[in-house]
Design an enzyme around this catalytic site. Structure first.
Site, PDB file in Angstrom:
ATOM      1  N   LYS A  66      11.012   5.043  64.328  1.00 37.57           N
ATOM      2  CA  LYS A  66      10.112   6.221  63.821  1.00 37.57           C
ATOM      3  C   LYS A  66       9.530   6.615  65.224  1.00 37.57           C
ATOM      4  CE  LYS A  66      11.513   6.553  59.452  1.00 37.57           C
ATOM      5  NZ  LYS A  66      12.021   8.037  59.025  1.00 37.57           N
TER       6      LYS A  66
ATOM      7  N   LYS B 247      21.309  13.509  52.696  1.00 44.34           N
ATOM      8  CA  LYS B 247      21.113  12.742  51.709  1.00 44.34           C
ATOM      9  C   LYS B 247      21.196  13.359  50.353  1.00 44.34           C
ATOM     10  CE  LYS B 247      17.091  10.896  54.320  1.00 44.34           C
ATOM     11  NZ  LYS B 247      15.749  11.003  54.428  1.00 44.34           N
TER      12      LYS B 247
HETATM   13  O1  LIG Z   1      16.262   2.749  55.616  1.00 42.06           O
HETATM   14  C1  LIG Z   1      16.184   3.839  54.805  1.00 42.06           C
HETATM   15  O2  LIG Z   1      16.524   3.877  53.554  1.00 42.06           O
HETATM   16  C2  LIG Z   1      15.698   5.133  55.413  1.00 42.06           C
HETATM   17  C3  LIG Z   1      14.515   4.999  56.136  1.00 42.06           C
HETATM   18  C4  LIG Z   1      13.939   6.418  56.573  1.00 42.06           C
HETATM   19  O3  LIG Z   1      14.012   6.659  57.914  1.00 42.06           O
HETATM   20  C5  LIG Z   1      13.239   7.172  55.476  1.00 42.06           C
HETATM   21  C6  LIG Z   1      12.817   6.638  54.480  1.00 42.06           C
HETATM   22  C7  LIG Z   1      12.033   7.462  53.558  1.00 42.06           C
HETATM   23  C8  LIG Z   1      12.079   8.802  53.489  1.00 42.06           C
HETATM   24  C9  LIG Z   1      12.473   9.414  54.665  1.00 42.06           C
HETATM   25  C10 LIG Z   1      13.112   8.947  55.743  1.00 42.06           C
HETATM   26  C11 LIG Z   1      13.725   9.562  56.775  1.00 42.06           C
HETATM   27  O4  LIG Z   1      15.052   9.343  57.245  1.00 42.06           O
HETATM   28  O5  LIG Z   1      13.257  10.371  57.344  1.00 42.06           O
HETATM   29 MG   LIG Z   2      14.421  11.395  58.706  1.00 36.46          MG
END
Ligand SMILES: O=C(O)CCC(=O)c1ccccc1C(=O)O
Ligand SMILES: [Mg+2]
Length: 367
Positions: free
Chosen positions: A163, A262
């Protein structure tokens, strides 16, 4: 098929270690598990992936609960359903609330696959029996991130995501690249930048990232198209794409080279499959995103990621990535860099009733 009974379980579990994005720090996860049962007693399982607060999308655990109980369950309980795509179409008359819709629609897919005596991945035309696994690093501290990466690589993960945000991007990536010059590495900004930051974003091209995920506004498609012309790194859209129409717009405007699909964000498995097909036709790469979710949602993700277009390892990790003990049995386990598509019918995983009971804070039955 006819669904005659449904259950909602609101659950809560601490994460093994905190997870930081540019927007939020997650230490504990609430979730909603949905169970449906048909006249013969066959069961289907789904999970709604909204968080406790609306930091990623506008939905929350409470809005999902309201939508399920008051709006969506009444549209399907005791109503004849031919196949799950019909559920998706029925839900089209309700605006938004993608995660609530996906939670129940995926439960119906699981049930339907069990009725058809097929693994869900096979039923939806999956082609891959081993789904490559990727992982997201939960820390933005370079030393911690590098330690985590080394551990994940030992566990066999094939791709790593970190991130980033304007206060912590170039230096973090530079340190990681120093240690891992060849790693399949990508960065997710969760919308932390604006077009004013184009020079910083250009500077990240030197790290040869697989992609940069959602650098600009959560509801933007136009400015991403402007940015994509300025940077070499492919843009991947996440938050911006909540419908097939959004994906069409992004393709038309050349706003991205990649879309993170997703199931929750796009309102269900049927929509996710349509988006996959559209992207494959238009040479947009896809991979399956994660939501720090529990095993039921992970199982649906694995089924989706067996489709041919999912050529990039997704945010698909072991149950143990976030949880001391997951709510499913068997737990999801990365082996040889990926997860084996299950051979049992439906999602191929069952609820671990003891663990579910331990973490349930509220449950209700509808019939
Ligand atoms: O390991 C995971 O489940 C994903 C982690 C992650 O990047 C994420 C987790 C929660 C909400 C948004 C995101 C994203 O992809 O932006
Ligand atoms: Mg993302």
């Amino acid at each position: 098929m006819k669904i005659t009974e449904a259950w909602i379980y609101v659950i809560k579990m601490p994460l093994k270690s905190p997870f930081s994005t540019s927007l939020s720090k997650v230490t504990e996860r609430e979730g909603i598990i949905i169970k449906v049962r048909d006249e013969e007693g066959t069961i289907g399982l789904g999970e709604a992936v909204a968080f406790s607060t609306p930091w990623y999308t506008e939905e929350t655990v409470k809005t999902v609960f309201h939508m399920l109980k008051d709006i969506l369950l009444p549209l399907i309980l005791h109503q004849p359903i031919n196949d799950p795509s019909e559920v998706s179409k029925r839900f089209d008359m309700i605006r938004g609330n993608q995660m609530a819709k996906a939670g129940i629609e995926t439960a119906i897919w699981d049930l339907y696959a069990k009725q058809q005596k097929k693994p869900l991945w096979d039923l939806i035309g999956g082609v891959r029996e081993h789904v490559p696994a990727g992982v997201v690093v939960g820390s933005q501290d370079p030393i911690e991130a590098i330690e985590n990466i080394s551990m994940y690589l030992q566990e066999g993960y094939k791709r790593v995501k970190v991130k980033i945000k304007p206060e912590n991007d170039y230096y973090l990536l530079k340190e990681i690249r120093k240690h891992y010059p060849e790693l399949d590495l990508m960065a997710d900004a969760n919308s932390a930048y604006s077009l004013k930051d184009v020079e910083i974003l250009k500077s990240l091209d030197e790290f040869n990232l697989l992609m940069i995920e959602q650098p600009l506004g959560i509801d933007d498609i136009v400015e991403h198209s402007i940015l994509q012309k300025e940077i070499k790194t492919p843009i991947c859209l996440d938050e911006s794409i909540v419908s097939l129409q959004d994906a069409k717009s992004a393709i038309y405007l050349k706003s991205c080279g990649v879309i993170n699909i997703k199931i929750g964000r796009v309102g269900g498995l049927w929509n996710a499959i349509q988006m996959h097909d559209l992207c494959v036709e238009n040479n947009i790469k896809v991979w399956c995103g994660g939501m720090i979710e529990f095993g039921i949602s992970k199982a649906h993700n694995i089924a989706l990621a067996t489709k041919s277009g999912f050529t990039i390892p997704g945010d698909i990790s072991s149950s143990s990535r976030y949880w001391e003990e997951d709510i499913i049995t068997p737990e999801i386990k990365v082996h040889n860099g990926g997860i084996k598509a299950p051979s049992d019918y439906g999602i191929g995983y069952e609820l671990n009733q003891r663990r579910l009971k331990e973490v349930t804070i509220f449950e209700e039955k509808y019939d």
